[in-house]
Enzyme design. Structure first.
Site, mmCIF file in Angstrom:
data_model
loop_
_atom_site.group_PDB
_atom_site.id
_atom_site.type_symbol
_atom_site.label_atom_id
_atom_site.label_comp_id
_atom_site.label_asym_id
_atom_site.label_seq_id
_atom_site.Cartn_x
_atom_site.Cartn_y
_atom_site.Cartn_z
ATOM 1 N N SER A 13 -0.580 3.290 -8.178
ATOM 2 C CA SER A 13 -0.152 3.187 -6.784
ATOM 3 C C SER A 13 0.973 2.157 -6.684
ATOM 4 O O SER A 13 0.842 1.041 -7.173
ATOM 5 C CB SER A 13 -1.337 2.751 -5.916
ATOM 6 O OG SER A 13 -0.919 2.491 -4.593
ATOM 7 N N LEU A 25 3.143 4.485 1.667
ATOM 8 C CA LEU A 25 4.231 4.754 2.619
ATOM 9 C C LEU A 25 4.014 3.938 3.906
ATOM 10 O O LEU A 25 4.875 3.202 4.342
ATOM 11 C CB LEU A 25 4.285 6.256 2.927
ATOM 12 C CG LEU A 25 5.368 6.667 3.925
ATOM 13 C CD1 LEU A 25 6.749 6.433 3.343
ATOM 14 C CD2 LEU A 25 5.193 8.125 4.345
ATOM 15 N N THR A 26 2.855 4.145 4.497
ATOM 16 C CA THR A 26 2.405 3.398 5.685
ATOM 17 C C THR A 26 3.225 3.666 6.946
ATOM 18 O O THR A 26 2.682 3.821 8.018
ATOM 19 C CB THR A 26 2.242 1.898 5.355
ATOM 20 O OG1 THR A 26 1.110 1.803 4.498
ATOM 21 C CG2 THR A 26 2.037 1.022 6.561
ATOM 22 N N CYS A 61 -1.386 -7.349 3.870
ATOM 23 C CA CYS A 61 -2.198 -7.348 2.650
ATOM 24 C C CYS A 61 -2.573 -8.765 2.227
ATOM 25 O O CYS A 61 -1.707 -9.635 2.120
ATOM 26 C CB CYS A 61 -1.400 -6.662 1.537
ATOM 27 S SG CYS A 61 -2.140 -6.788 -0.101
ATOM 28 N N CYS A 64 -9.536 -2.191 0.054
ATOM 29 C CA CYS A 64 -8.079 -2.219 -0.096
ATOM 30 C C CYS A 64 -7.470 -3.375 0.652
ATOM 31 O O CYS A 64 -7.745 -3.567 1.836
ATOM 32 C CB CYS A 64 -7.459 -0.987 0.549
ATOM 33 S SG CYS A 64 -7.635 0.444 -0.414
ATOM 34 N N ASN A 121 -8.009 -2.754 6.855
ATOM 35 C CA ASN A 121 -9.183 -3.608 6.650
ATOM 36 C C ASN A 121 -8.834 -5.037 7.058
ATOM 37 O O ASN A 121 -7.832 -5.581 6.581
ATOM 38 C CB ASN A 121 -9.593 -3.611 5.169
ATOM 39 C CG ASN A 121 -10.188 -2.284 4.747
ATOM 40 O OD1 ASN A 121 -11.089 -1.761 5.400
ATOM 41 N ND2 ASN A 121 -9.679 -1.711 3.660
ATOM 42 N N GLU A 157 -9.300 -10.326 -9.449
ATOM 43 C CA GLU A 157 -10.477 -9.581 -9.031
ATOM 44 C C GLU A 157 -10.334 -8.132 -9.458
ATOM 45 O O GLU A 157 -9.228 -7.594 -9.556
ATOM 46 C CB GLU A 157 -10.629 -9.676 -7.506
ATOM 47 C CG GLU A 157 -10.949 -11.094 -7.076
ATOM 48 C CD GLU A 157 -10.919 -11.304 -5.574
ATOM 49 O OE1 GLU A 157 -11.481 -12.307 -5.127
ATOM 50 O OE2 GLU A 157 -10.333 -10.484 -4.849
ATOM 51 N N GLY A 205 -1.628 -6.768 -7.055
ATOM 52 C CA GLY A 205 -0.345 -6.676 -7.737
ATOM 53 C C GLY A 205 0.323 -5.322 -7.634
ATOM 54 O O GLY A 205 -0.273 -4.342 -7.198
ATOM 55 N N GLU A 206 1.581 -5.293 -8.048
ATOM 56 C CA GLU A 206 2.403 -4.082 -7.996
ATOM 57 C C GLU A 206 2.598 -3.573 -9.435
ATOM 58 O O GLU A 206 3.340 -4.161 -10.216
ATOM 59 C CB GLU A 206 3.745 -4.432 -7.324
ATOM 60 C CG GLU A 206 4.822 -3.390 -7.444
ATOM 61 C CD GLU A 206 4.396 -1.972 -7.055
ATOM 62 O OE1 GLU A 206 3.797 -1.775 -5.994
ATOM 63 O OE2 GLU A 206 4.671 -1.051 -7.852
#
Ligand code: SAH
Ligand code: SF4
Length: 341
Positions: A188, A212-213, A117, A330, A287, A89, A156-157
């Protein structure tokens, strides 16, 4: 099938097409950037050459759009079908000033397994090729006009697929093509310290955002498995190294989850941890993702977090709640991938 040309640079296109004159590679590169759909559109290529290339490359692009979802707030999500049948997506966000940002995927799924996530719950299939990354931007441009900004914040990373991300940035930023400024591109990462150092050493010099979160070791390790091998001290070292080399302000993203990491001591820990760095914090209220055991933060908790960080002298932005209606916000990407065709 021939290798799609959309992930190649002008000289590589010339080689792939067998042009003896290199400027033909630049011509084709420009046409692809301008949205040409086939060699037949390329009026400055001699007709006989156009014919034989059209036969070899019946479709210039290797991906197709096979799903389109539009939210009431203007956010659009596309599902792209890849040559091997897999899908990703890609999202177009439009802010109140009308500025468009392409939110681009770099992998099919993601192996990092962050607990909050949606993409993390899908597991990992494979890395995207550069052409599959570039074509997300091309499809969005063709359908909705050129996005001025690009963020690698889709599925993805990016730092696990750095070679193809680098190549796609080279193509997208090339002055003879789309010519996107590196300052309008953001990578990111969930905090892969070796990738951050590699980026500092070898570029590209795009903007860096780090998810970071939480700056509480236990909380972060619980939410983001990456923290079990690259803990908070290692992450800060890598960011100091990056900042030493580039001088850039780094964006710290913090997904705020109700009752998990949104108390004042959690936010204070972020302020303390980031003190040696030049950062801005982007607060993202979590979200909702069906079946995940979390809840949104209270409005009050988000407001208090803003106040606390600002009084610590840290610039704060709040991520707009866009795209939720199409699960295109997100961390919500992936809901259409198992849908029947
Ligand atoms: N893998 C990279 C980039 C893609 S994720 C990374 O993790 O940085 C993009 C952003 O979405 C990250 O900041 C991530 O923390 C955030 N995110 C993931 N799930 C979310 C959710 N359910 N709600 C809000 N943000 C989420
Ligand atoms: Fe992967 Fe980023 Fe989602 Fe974590 S937040 S699972 S790194 S896409």
């Amino acid at each position: 099938m021939e290798r799609p040309l959309s992930g190649l640079l002008p000289r590589e296109i010339a080689a792939e097409c067998g042009f003896d004159r290199p400027f033909r590679g630049t011509q084709v590169f420009k046409w692809i950037a301008a949205g040409a759909q086939s060699f037949q559109d390329m009026t400055n290529i001699p007709a006989p050459e156009r014919e034989s290339l059209s036969a070899r490359f019946p479709s210039l692009l290797g991906t197709t759009v096979d799903g389109r979802f539009r939210d009431e707030d203007g956010t659009v999500k596309l599902r792209l079908r890849l040559p091997d049948g897999a899908a990703v997506e890609t999202v177009l966000l439009t802010d109140i000033e009308g500025r468009k940002t392409a939110c681009i995927s770099t992998q099919v799924g993601c192996p990092m397994g962050c607990a909050f996530c949606k993409t993390g719950t899908l597991g990992f299939l494979r890395n995207l090729e550069a052409f599959e990354i570039v074509e997300q931007y091309l499809h969005l441009t063709r359908m909705f006009g050129r996005p001025s900004n690009l963020v690698f914040m889709g599925m993805g990373e990016p730092l696990l697929n750095l070679a193809q991300v680098r190549r796609s940035v080279e193509v997208l930023a090339h002055p003879e093509g789309i010519g996107l400024s590196l300052r309008k591109i953001t990578i990111s990462t969930c905090g892969l310290t070796e990738g951050i150092r590699d980026l500092a050493d070898s570029g590209p010099h795009v903007r860096l955002a780090v998810s970071l979160t939480s700056a509480v070791e236990e909380t972060r390790s619980g939410l983001m498995p990456v923290n079990r091998t690259r803990g908070l001290a290692d992450l800060r070292d890598a960011l100091e190294y990056y900042q030493g080399k580039t001088g850039d302000r780094i964006t710290l993203e913090a997904v705020l989850i109700g009752g998990v990491n949104d108390r004042s001591e959690d936010i204070q820990a972020i302020a303390d941890w980031s003190r040696p760095l030049k950062v801005q914090v982007n607060l993202i209220p979590w979200n909702p993702v069906p079946d995940l055991p979390f809840r949104e933060p209270a409005r009050r908790a988000v407001e208090d977090a803003v106040t606390l960080l600002e009084s610590a002298g840290i610039p704060v932005t709040r991520r707009m709640r866009r795209g939720r209606g199409v699960l295109g916000a997100c961390g919500q990407l992936g809901d259409t991938l198992r849908a029947p065709d």
